[in-house]
Design a protein around this motif. Structure first.
Motif, PDB file in Angstrom:
ATOM      1  N   TYR A 394      53.676  24.180  57.214  1.00 17.14           N
ATOM      2  CA  TYR A 394      52.774  24.648  58.271  1.00 17.14           C
ATOM      3  C   TYR A 394      53.366  25.867  58.976  1.00 17.14           C
ATOM      4  CZ  TYR A 394      50.298  24.717  62.734  1.00 17.14           C
ATOM      5  OH  TYR A 394      49.595  25.113  63.836  1.00 17.14           O
ATOM      6  N   PHE A 395      54.668  25.840  59.254  1.00 17.53           N
ATOM      7  CA  PHE A 395      55.331  27.007  59.856  1.00 17.53           C
ATOM      8  C   PHE A 395      55.105  28.234  58.989  1.00 17.53           C
ATOM      9  CE2 PHE A 395      57.403  24.145  62.702  1.00 17.53           C
ATOM     10  CZ  PHE A 395      58.029  24.904  63.685  1.00 17.53           C
ATOM     11  N   TYR A 396      55.300  28.071  57.692  1.00 17.10           N
ATOM     12  CA  TYR A 396      55.162  29.200  56.778  1.00 17.10           C
ATOM     13  C   TYR A 396      53.729  29.728  56.751  1.00 17.10           C
ATOM     14  CZ  TYR A 396      55.644  32.056  52.597  1.00 17.10           C
ATOM     15  OH  TYR A 396      55.655  33.124  51.718  1.00 17.10           O
ATOM     16  N   LEU A 397      52.761  28.816  56.686  1.00 17.65           N
ATOM     17  CA  LEU A 397      51.358  29.236  56.651  1.00 17.65           C
ATOM     18  C   LEU A 397      50.971  29.989  57.920  1.00 17.65           C
ATOM     19  CD1 LEU A 397      49.635  26.053  55.151  1.00 17.65           C
ATOM     20  CD2 LEU A 397      50.039  28.238  54.006  1.00 17.65           C
ATOM     21  N   CYS A 398      51.493  29.534  59.052  1.00 16.31           N
ATOM     22  CA  CYS A 398      51.142  30.159  60.328  1.00 16.31           C
ATOM     23  C   CYS A 398      51.683  31.577  60.437  1.00 16.31           C
ATOM     24  CB  CYS A 398      51.680  29.323  61.496  1.00 16.31           C
ATOM     25  SG  CYS A 398      50.749  27.813  61.825  1.00 16.31           S
ATOM     26  N   ASP A 399      52.947  31.759  60.049  1.00 15.45           N
ATOM     27  CA  ASP A 399      53.614  33.007  60.406  1.00 15.45           C
ATOM     28  C   ASP A 399      54.038  33.870  59.231  1.00 15.45           C
ATOM     29  OD1 ASP A 399      54.203  34.557  62.575  1.00 15.45           O
ATOM     30  OD2 ASP A 399      56.253  33.851  62.780  1.00 15.45           O
ATOM     31  N   ARG A 400      53.791  33.438  58.013  1.00 17.17           N
ATOM     32  CA  ARG A 400      54.140  34.269  56.867  1.00 17.17           C
ATOM     33  C   ARG A 400      52.947  34.517  55.959  1.00 17.17           C
ATOM     34  NH1 ARG A 400      57.436  35.203  59.820  1.00 17.17           N
ATOM     35  NH2 ARG A 400      59.700  35.130  59.641  1.00 17.17           N
ATOM     36  N   THR A 401      51.766  34.127  56.390  1.00 23.63           N
ATOM     37  CA  THR A 401      50.548  34.407  55.641  1.00 23.63           C
ATOM     38  C   THR A 401      49.479  34.914  56.599  1.00 23.63           C
ATOM     39  OG1 THR A 401      49.489  32.228  55.877  1.00 23.63           O
ATOM     40  CG2 THR A 401      51.114  32.476  54.109  1.00 23.63           C
ATOM     41  N   ASP A 402      48.385  35.375  56.041  1.00 24.36           N
ATOM     42  CA  ASP A 402      47.255  35.845  56.852  1.00 24.36           C
ATOM     43  C   ASP A 402      46.193  34.769  57.038  1.00 24.36           C
ATOM     44  OD1 ASP A 402      48.388  38.365  57.050  1.00 24.36           O
ATOM     45  OD2 ASP A 402      47.477  39.046  55.182  1.00 24.36           O
ATOM     46  N   THR A 520      63.147  28.581  55.451  1.00 21.81           N
ATOM     47  CA  THR A 520      61.695  28.643  55.293  1.00 21.81           C
ATOM     48  C   THR A 520      61.135  30.002  55.678  1.00 21.81           C
ATOM     49  OG1 THR A 520      61.550  26.280  55.816  1.00 21.81           O
ATOM     50  CG2 THR A 520      59.518  27.562  55.962  1.00 21.81           C
ATOM     51  N   MET A 521      61.606  30.543  56.790  1.00 15.76           N
ATOM     52  CA  MET A 521      61.044  31.781  57.318  1.00 15.76           C
ATOM     53  C   MET A 521      61.839  33.014  56.901  1.00 15.76           C
ATOM     54  SD  MET A 521      58.674  30.115  58.706  1.00 15.76           S
ATOM     55  CE  MET A 521      57.712  31.423  59.433  1.00 15.76           C
ATOM     56  N   ASP A 522      62.906  32.802  56.117  1.00 12.84           N
ATOM     57  CA  ASP A 522      63.733  33.905  55.629  1.00 12.84           C
ATOM     58  C   ASP A 522      64.256  34.743  56.791  1.00 12.84           C
ATOM     59  OD1 ASP A 522      65.013  35.528  53.779  1.00 12.84           O
ATOM     60  OD2 ASP A 522      63.294  36.871  53.573  1.00 12.84           O
ATOM     61  N   ARG A 523      64.916  34.067  57.709  1.00 17.57           N
ATOM     62  CA  ARG A 523      65.486  34.731  58.878  1.00 17.57           C
ATOM     63  C   ARG A 523      66.965  34.370  59.008  1.00 17.57           C
ATOM     64  NH1 ARG A 523      62.254  37.745  58.375  1.00 17.57           N
ATOM     65  NH2 ARG A 523      60.556  38.427  59.696  1.00 17.57           N
ATOM     66  N   PRO A 524      67.793  35.286  59.526  1.00 15.20           N
ATOM     67  CA  PRO A 524      69.210  34.970  59.705  1.00 15.20           C
ATOM     68  C   PRO A 524      69.408  33.976  60.848  1.00 15.20           C
ATOM     69  CG  PRO A 524      68.720  37.117  60.644  1.00 15.20           C
ATOM     70  CD  PRO A 524      67.467  36.673  59.936  1.00 15.20           C
ATOM     71  N   LEU A 733      53.463  31.209  69.261  1.00 14.90           N
ATOM     72  CA  LEU A 733      53.438  32.653  69.161  1.00 14.90           C
ATOM     73  C   LEU A 733      53.305  32.998  67.676  1.00 14.90           C
ATOM     74  CD1 LEU A 733      56.334  33.376  71.668  1.00 14.90           C
ATOM     75  CD2 LEU A 733      53.885  33.315  72.141  1.00 14.90           C
ATOM     76  N   ALA A 734      53.356  34.269  67.359  1.00 17.51           N
ATOM     77  CA  ALA A 734      53.175  34.669  65.957  1.00 17.51           C
ATOM     78  C   ALA A 734      54.041  35.871  65.648  1.00 17.51           C
ATOM     79  CB  ALA A 734      51.701  35.005  65.699  1.00 17.51           C
ATOM     80  N   ASN A 735      54.242  36.076  64.359  1.00 14.03           N
ATOM     81  CA  ASN A 735      55.036  37.217  63.901  1.00 14.03           C
ATOM     82  C   ASN A 735      56.384  37.253  64.601  1.00 14.03           C
ATOM     83  OD1 ASN A 735      55.368  39.474  62.231  1.00 14.03           O
ATOM     84  ND2 ASN A 735      54.765  40.876  63.855  1.00 14.03           N
ATOM     85  N   ASP A 736      57.083  36.103  64.562  1.00 16.14           N
ATOM     86  CA  ASP A 736      58.419  35.988  65.163  1.00 16.14           C
ATOM     87  C   ASP A 736      58.404  36.339  66.652  1.00 16.14           C
ATOM     88  OD1 ASP A 736      59.320  35.331  62.630  1.00 16.14           O
ATOM     89  OD2 ASP A 736      59.895  37.390  62.155  1.00 16.14           O
ATOM     90  N   THR A 737      57.453  35.795  67.371  1.00 13.60           N
ATOM     91  CA  THR A 737      57.258  35.918  68.837  1.00 13.60           C
ATOM     92  C   THR A 737      56.635  37.244  69.259  1.00 13.60           C
ATOM     93  OG1 THR A 737      59.392  36.898  69.522  1.00 13.60           O
ATOM     94  CG2 THR A 737      59.337  34.504  69.207  1.00 13.60           C
ATOM     95  N   LYS A 738      56.346  38.146  68.322  1.00 15.99           N
ATOM     96  CA  LYS A 738      55.802  39.452  68.724  1.00 15.99           C
ATOM     97  C   LYS A 738      54.333  39.355  69.133  1.00 15.99           C
ATOM     98  CE  LYS A 738      59.563  41.736  67.503  1.00 15.99           C
ATOM     99  NZ  LYS A 738      60.297  40.696  66.781  1.00 15.99           N
ATOM    100  N   GLY A 739      53.615  38.326  68.660  1.00 12.76           N
ATOM    101  CA  GLY A 739      52.198  38.194  68.969  1.00 12.76           C
ATOM    102  C   GLY A 739      51.837  36.764  69.317  1.00 12.76           C
ATOM    103  N   ILE A 740      50.536  36.470  69.248  1.00 14.53           N
ATOM    104  CA  ILE A 740      50.022  35.152  69.610  1.00 14.53           C
ATOM    105  C   ILE A 740      49.225  34.607  68.433  1.00 14.53           C
ATOM    106  CG2 ILE A 740      48.494  33.888  71.179  1.00 14.53           C
ATOM    107  CD1 ILE A 740      49.047  36.064  73.273  1.00 14.53           C
ATOM    108  N   LEU A 741      49.452  33.339  68.098  1.00 14.71           N
ATOM    109  CA  LEU A 741      48.710  32.686  67.027  1.00 14.71           C
ATOM    110  C   LEU A 741      47.305  32.334  67.515  1.00 14.71           C
ATOM    111  CD1 LEU A 741      49.284  31.713  64.101  1.00 14.71           C
ATOM    112  CD2 LEU A 741      49.695  29.450  65.070  1.00 14.71           C
ATOM    113  N   VAL A 742      46.310  32.604  66.690  1.00 16.98           N
ATOM    114  CA  VAL A 742      44.914  32.413  67.096  1.00 16.98           C
ATOM    115  C   VAL A 742      44.264  31.349  66.218  1.00 16.98           C
ATOM    116  CG1 VAL A 742      42.666  33.506  67.399  1.00 16.98           C
ATOM    117  CG2 VAL A 742      44.747  34.787  67.916  1.00 16.98           C
ATOM    118  N   PHE A 743      43.853  30.256  66.834  1.00 15.69           N
ATOM    119  CA  PHE A 743      43.076  29.227  66.154  1.00 15.69           C
ATOM    120  C   PHE A 743      41.582  29.477  66.333  1.00 15.69           C
ATOM    121  CE2 PHE A 743      46.643  25.873  66.674  1.00 15.69           C
ATOM    122  CZ  PHE A 743      47.245  26.337  65.530  1.00 15.69           C
ATOM    123  N   ILE A 744      41.208  29.862  67.572  1.00 17.54           N
ATOM    124  CA  ILE A 744      39.790  30.040  67.915  1.00 17.54           C
ATOM    125  C   ILE A 744      39.601  31.467  68.408  1.00 17.54           C
ATOM    126  CG2 ILE A 744      37.873  29.135  69.281  1.00 17.54           C
ATOM    127  CD1 ILE A 744      39.487  26.547  69.580  1.00 17.54           C
TER     128      ILE A 744
END
Length: 804
Positions: A394-402, A520-524, A733-744
């Motif tokens: 779920y983490f991956y789908l949220c922040d590493r896909t469109d 999972t997120m390929d981050r250091p 949040l989204a894009n590693d805290t740079k934005g906001i995740l949108v459900f609706i």
């Protein structure tokens, strides 16, 4: 009677509002959201490059939001990087000339006035070998066709990017004549033929910019023929001509102009805000894939293929899933074949009394409750890891896909303080603590809880640009680190348990989630800076405490010199921090070796970020140790009694302490409003942060009333503050805290409510999983710790190797 009914109703409501029921609601709600977005993604597609050119809306008065993705505001150096050794051609009328001037201004970093009209223009940037040209072609005619032919034949240098648009000049010249519209279609068809030839050549991108609306009431008399209905007809022709062409139509410029909060000066030309937005839309469309800005998701594509580390998780969680099924069947079979305990006891009694049914001795299968309990424990661990694997997906789908839209942050004081005001509801959940001691467990949980909620509000509103808010949040981080020093020192000093089991438990608990997120997120590791920070400082506290001679409150009671020795240890801690803090070069030399460099370097191989985080609060952990040492010592000497809900001091001294505490907090607040920039604020923060931390602790603990009360609401969040802090990066949040995740989409308030509800439920589930796994991998048994911890690590290593 009424009171009893009310109490029963309250109890039933509380039971129904349990976290278990909340998760039962959150899971199907999330499933529906993901399915709806998945269906839309499958049916409509979601090319974020097309999104930039077709749709969007104003998020604020000066911020444009493409539908479902985040755009970057480009700086001169980034534009030079994108257009290095490239040629850009802007073709058309005076509106296109506006875009040319904006692009040149963005590249150079200096405003360029629109003074030269009705002629070709060019700009060369020698540092990047970038050429930007404007070709005055207000009408679409044979001259335009010849321009494209010259690029195709090579008589003129071929541009790498061409942006073309024209219609208003033709409308004005021919006064909206119908024959002129038909001729425009004929000419545009000829131009489109040449454009198609050119765009098929390598390294050529091309856009046709549709015409934005005019503000008719502001038009001069000579331009009154340029009506929006005429513009729509010319745009319809462009749609028809380029329908089956490889040329992209730039449609969003109509919306940026139509919904502009700033009016046009003359009704025809766009306001500077709109032109700059269009310029950045163009830059995001053409540059994002090459420049790869961290705060953009538009037109970047998916991060495929999967990395080696990400692939390694697939067999690991698959193993956990099948292991769960195997253990479930194993336990079910054991429970099925095992006889009823009561019947076993009855048969045993008959044997003892010599009463044998039918003259036979009953066969009694020996019961093995310990084996069954071990199986159930392993089953619970595997089930927890399986759930964790689903959560990582779920983490991956949220922040590493469109799959789920992302939205840019925007700060407003109203939004910040409204969300901040909601937190005051937590004070209505007050309760008496069972242990009214200074910084008791209920109070520290509450402390972590409200701090974490404030940090969440700070992140989702994008308040980091406001220096006073930024500095107060820096104090919250210092408070967390104070608790690290205070809590761990108190444990070692009181308990005297310095075994490796305790270290493994704390380190595993802190790093379990982050370890898997790094894969999972390929981050250091350093990307999740707070966990490396508290892990490092915990180990520092541990090292300070185990350096011989090892001392505890018990040994200090027997040997008074231990108080002095412990004081020297803490002073030594401050001396070392001070010496290292003088030189970043010295600091980097201490960490510039494997595996420290691998853990703490980011981005790339740089240790600067780790240096910044370390030195910013380098004294607060030692201060927490010193505070705990002084407080416990005063308790041992009988100078302070805090085991009852009364003031620590007499009334006069209590008032003096409270006033002094308020003043100490005020001093820091005054500093945060007066310091000119973040670097200068941070320099003073290292020492000045001790004032608000001390002030808050004294206000919260000196008055007996405050010390004996706590908020169950904040304390509940405090228990999972680590999971909330880390999980917000990707699923709130989204894009590693740079934005906001949108459900609706388009319903920001409802979206925040739904996304926050799901986010909290998942964070709580991660906390539960972490506790289950930690208890099994690192139990309170040294032999089992060695076996299970080594086994767990071995499985991970094998799966990593197997996925190569």
């Amino acid at each position: 009677m009424a009171g009893g009914v009310l109490e029963q109703s309250t109890r039933e409501l509380t039971e129904k509002c349990s976290m278990k029921n909340a998760k039962r609601l959150a899971f199907p709600l999330l499933a529906v959201i993901l399915v709806l977005h998945g269906v839309g993604y499958y049916l409509e597609g979601h090319d974020t490059c097309d999104v930039l050119l077709t749709s969007g809306y104003y998020l604020t008065a000066d911020q444009w939001q493409p539908k479902g993705c985040m755009m970057h505001k480009y700086k001169p150096g980034e534009i030079g990087q994108c257009f290095q050794n490239q040629r850009v051609a802007i073709v058309g009328d005076s509106r296109m000339r506006q875009l040319y001037y904006s692009l040149v201004s963005q590249l150079t970093g200096h405003a360029v006035d629109d003074v030269v009209i009705h002629s070709d223009l060019s700009h060369t940037d020698p540092s990047t070998n970038t050429f930007i040209e404007f070709f005055w072609q207000p009408n679409v005619n044979d001259s335009t066709v010849e321009l494209y032919k010259s690029w195709i034949k090579g008589t003129k240098p071929k541009p790498n990017l061409i942006v073309h648009g024209a219609a208003t000049w033709t409308i004005k010249k021919f006064q909206g004549d119908f024959e002129a519209i038909q001729q425009y279609k004929v000419n545009l068809t000829k131009v489109a033929t040449e454009m198609d030839k050119l765009v098929k050549q390598p390294d050529v991108n091309m856009l046709w910019m549709l015409q934005g609306p005019v503000e008719y009431m502001l038009l001069s008399e000579e331009r009154k023929s340029i009506t929006n209905s005429q513009i729509d007809m010319y745009n319809d022709i462009a749609f028809e001509v380029f329908h089956e062409s490889d040329i992209k139509l730039w449609q969003s410029v109509r919306k940026t102009a139509y919904f502009s909060p700033i009016p046009s000066k003359d009704g025809l030309h766009f306001p500077a805000l709109v032109v700059d937005i269009n310029c950045h839309l163009l830059l995001n469309w053409i540059c994002n894939k090459d420049v790869d800005p961290a705060d953009a998701t538009c037109c970047k594509g998916l991060p495929f293929p999967l990395t080696f580390q990400q692939k390694s998780l697939i067999p690991f969680f698959t193993f956990c899933f099948f292991g769960t099924l195997f253990m479930y069947i194993r336990i079910w079979r054991k429970k099925t074949v095992q006889p009823n305990p009561a019947m076993c006891e009855e048969g045993a009694g008959q044997v003892a009394n010599g009463h044998l049914p039918n003259g036979h001795v009953p066969e009694l299968e020996p019961r093995r409750p310990n084996v069954l309990n071990d199986d159930e424990e392993l089953y619970n661990v595997l089930l927890a890891l399986t759930k964790f694997g689903v959560i990582m997906l779920y983490f991956y789908l949220c922040d590493r896909t469109d799959l789920l839209p992302k939205e840019q942050k925007h700060f407003s004081y109203i939004q910040f303080f409204v969300l901040f005001g909601y937190l005051s509801l937590g004070f209505f959940f007050g309760r008496e603590t069972k242990q009214p001691t200074v910084l008791n467990r209920d109070q520290t949980d509450e402390w972590k809880g409200w701090m974490q909620l404030v940090i969440l509000v700070y992140h989702i509103t994008g308040a980091s640009a406001v220096i006073p808010i930024y500095m107060h949040v820096r104090v919250l981080v210092a408070m967390y680190l104070f608790q690290t020093g205070y809590g761990h020192f108190s444990f070692f000093w009181k308990k005297g348990e310095f075994g490796i089991v305790r270290v493994c438990q704390v380190m595993f608990r802190l790093n379990f989630l982050v370890f898997f997120l790094c894969l999972t997120m390929d981050r250091p590791y350093q990307f999740y800076y707070f966990v490396p920070l508290v892990s490092f400082w915990f180990l520092v506290v541990y090292v300070v405490m185990i350096i011989p001679p090892r001392m505890t409150v018990k040994t200090a009671a027997e040997h008074q010199s231990h108080y002095l020795l412990m004081t020297f240890k803490i002073i030594g801690f401050f001396v070392v921090c001070t010496l290292i803090g003088f030189s970043e070069v010295l600091f980097q030399s201490l960490f510039d070796w494997w595996p420290m460099l691998k853990l703490f370097a980011w981005p790339g191989t740089s240790l600067h970020e780790w240096w910044f985080r370390w030195q910013l609060d380098r004294y607060i952990v030692g201060y927490g140790m010193l505070f705990a040492f002084g407080y416990i010592s005063l308790i041992s000497m009988g100078k302070i009694k805090d085991n009852n809900p009364t003031n620590l001091f007499n009334s006069i001294l209590t008032i003096i302490v409270i006033i002094a505490s308020i003043l100490s907090i005020t001093v820091y607040t005054y500093h945060s409003f007066t310091c000119p920039n973040k670097p200068e604020c941070n320099e003073v923060h290292t020492l000045l942060s001790l004032l608000p931390v001390t002030g808050f602790i004294l206000i919260r603990n000196v008055p007996g009333y405050f010390r004996s009360k706590y908020s169950t609401f904040f304390a509940w969040f405090g228990k999972m503050s680590l999971e909330l802090f880390i999980a917000q990066y990707h699923i709130w949040l989204a894009n590693d805290t740079k934005g906001i995740l949108v459900f609706i989409p388009h319903y920001p308030t409802l979206n925040k409510i739904v996304s926050s509800f799901i986010f909290v439920c998942i964070a709580h589930e991660i906390m539960t999983i972490t506790m289950t796994v930690t208890k099994w991998v690192v139990p309170n048994n040294m032999k089992l710790v060695f076996k299970r911890f080594v086994l767990f690590c071995a499985i991970l290593v094998l799966l990593l190797l197997a996925s190569v």
